[in-house]
Design an enzyme around this catalytic site. Sequence first.
Site, PDB file in Angstrom:
ATOM      1  N   ASN A  79     -29.702 -41.173  23.498  1.00  0.00           N
ATOM      2  CA  ASN A  79     -28.822 -40.889  24.357  1.00  0.00           C
ATOM      3  C   ASN A  79     -27.356 -41.933  24.455  1.00  0.00           C
ATOM      4  OD1 ASN A  79     -31.134 -39.542  26.626  1.00  0.00           O
ATOM      5  ND2 ASN A  79     -29.610 -38.453  25.216  1.00  0.00           N
ATOM      6  N   ASP A  86     -33.842 -31.652  31.314  1.00  0.00           N
ATOM      7  CA  ASP A  86     -32.881 -31.377  30.468  1.00  0.00           C
ATOM      8  C   ASP A  86     -32.179 -30.301  31.043  1.00  0.00           C
ATOM      9  OD1 ASP A  86     -31.299 -31.675  28.285  1.00  0.00           O
ATOM     10  OD2 ASP A  86     -32.427 -30.415  26.967  1.00  0.00           O
TER      11      ASP A  86
HETATM   12  C1  IPE Z   1     -33.968 -35.372  25.798  1.00  0.00           C
HETATM   13  O1  IPE Z   1     -32.556 -34.589  26.212  1.00  0.00           O
HETATM   14  C2  IPE Z   1     -33.746 -36.727  26.620  1.00  0.00           C
HETATM   15  C3  IPE Z   1     -33.933 -36.678  27.841  1.00  0.00           C
HETATM   16  C4  IPE Z   1     -34.217 -35.531  28.744  1.00  0.00           C
HETATM   17  C5  IPE Z   1     -33.631 -37.897  28.762  1.00  0.00           C
HETATM   18  P1  IPE Z   1     -31.485 -34.367  25.080  1.00  0.00           P
HETATM   19  O2  IPE Z   1     -30.527 -33.742  25.840  1.00  0.00           O
HETATM   20  O3  IPE Z   1     -31.080 -35.992  25.054  1.00  0.00           O
HETATM   21  O4  IPE Z   1     -32.225 -33.982  23.858  1.00  0.00           O
HETATM   22  P2  IPE Z   1     -31.144 -33.114  22.880  1.00  0.00           P
HETATM   23  O5  IPE Z   1     -30.203 -33.696  22.166  1.00  0.00           O
HETATM   24  O6  IPE Z   1     -30.950 -31.856  23.273  1.00  0.00           O
HETATM   25  O7  IPE Z   1     -32.336 -33.102  21.653  1.00  0.00           O
HETATM   26  C1  IPE Z   2     -30.645 -34.409  30.551  1.00  0.00           C
HETATM   27  O1  IPE Z   2     -29.541 -33.606  30.760  1.00  0.00           O
HETATM   28  C2  IPE Z   2     -30.659 -35.710  31.037  1.00  0.00           C
HETATM   29  C3  IPE Z   2     -30.497 -36.788  30.052  1.00  0.00           C
HETATM   30  C4  IPE Z   2     -30.533 -36.538  28.646  1.00  0.00           C
HETATM   31  C5  IPE Z   2     -29.984 -38.018  30.126  1.00  0.00           C
HETATM   32  P1  IPE Z   2     -28.351 -33.385  29.644  1.00  0.00           P
HETATM   33  O2  IPE Z   2     -27.473 -34.452  29.873  1.00  0.00           O
HETATM   34  O3  IPE Z   2     -29.035 -33.691  28.211  1.00  0.00           O
HETATM   35  O4  IPE Z   2     -27.811 -32.076  29.858  1.00  0.00           O
HETATM   36  P2  IPE Z   2     -27.566 -31.075  28.873  1.00  0.00           P
HETATM   37  O5  IPE Z   2     -28.558 -30.892  28.047  1.00  0.00           O
HETATM   38  O6  IPE Z   2     -26.262 -31.593  27.984  1.00  0.00           O
HETATM   39  O7  IPE Z   2     -27.193 -29.584  29.499  1.00  0.00           O
HETATM   40 MG    MG Z   3     -29.645 -32.183  26.873  1.00  0.00          MG
END
Ligand code: IPE
Ligand code: IPE
Ligand code: MG
Length: 241
Positions: free
Chosen positions: A67, A19
């Site tokens: 997502n 993340d």
């Molecule tokens: C979890 O991260 C999913 C992945 C790392 C693929 P998110 O960024 O989607 O999770 P939330 O929305 O912060 O819970």
């Molecule tokens: C994790 O990084 C990757 C996916 C969920 C695909 P994020 O895209 O959630 O990054 P932040 O949390 O918005 O910084």
């Molecule tokens: Mg995230």
Amino acid sequence: MPDTIHYGDGPRHVAIIMDGNGRWATMRGRPRLFGHHAGAKRVREVVRSCDEVGVKYLTIFAFSTENWKRTQVEVAGLMSLFRRYIAKEARALRDENVRVRFIGDRVRLDAKLTGLMDEMEAQTADCTGVNLTVAINYGGRDEVARATQRLARDVQAGKLDPADVTVETLPRYLDTCVLPDPDLVIRTSGEARISNFLLWQSAYAEYEFVDTLWPDFTAGEFAGLVSNYAMRDRRFGAVKA
Ligand code: IPE
Ligand code: IPE
Ligand code: MG
């Protein structure tokens, strides 16, 4: 089912919620996809370090069932990144004896991507080194629901007696049926939640929440977290003498 209890050893199976890509890019005044590309580059280094630190199974969360709520531009960019990543890394992973698997619901993914996923699984099926599992369109609740559908069909077909639905037989219907449960779950970016990742499988996992944004995560930090794990006292509900 492989046994998952290791006292005083390193973790056999590590799962990572990668993340912080979006924030990493935003901090640099760049589009979120720039962060996803930077993040994808980090995967290679961590996979490669698994052998060295004794991790046999690595499972990474690449795209959740939630997502899809992101903009169409970000979702399409991620799907294209997955296609490119698989096409680009397939040969190297095979050469490094890495066995690749995918978990998650493939129904909503495009045929080109699922074709590449099938190919990569087939091409690495005889690899005996690190087991890399990539979760794409994966959600723990969705996985349990899909597993329950399959289980119910087996009951309906007379292949399974409802009385035989137990904590041992149910996980055979999960996407992770051939994997041991994760011993250690790492989440980067400072968020302390599991966001629907490996809900059933992580019932007794140890957790590490680190502030590092995923594109800044290094093999060195990974090795440190893996070695911390050996200090944890895993009791599994019992009292240790
Ligand atoms: C979890 O991260 C999913 C992945 C790392 C693929 P998110 O960024 O989607 O999770 P939330 O929305 O912060 O819970
Ligand atoms: C994790 O990084 C990757 C996916 C969920 C695909 P994020 O895209 O959630 O990054 P932040 O949390 O918005 O910084
Ligand atoms: Mg995230």
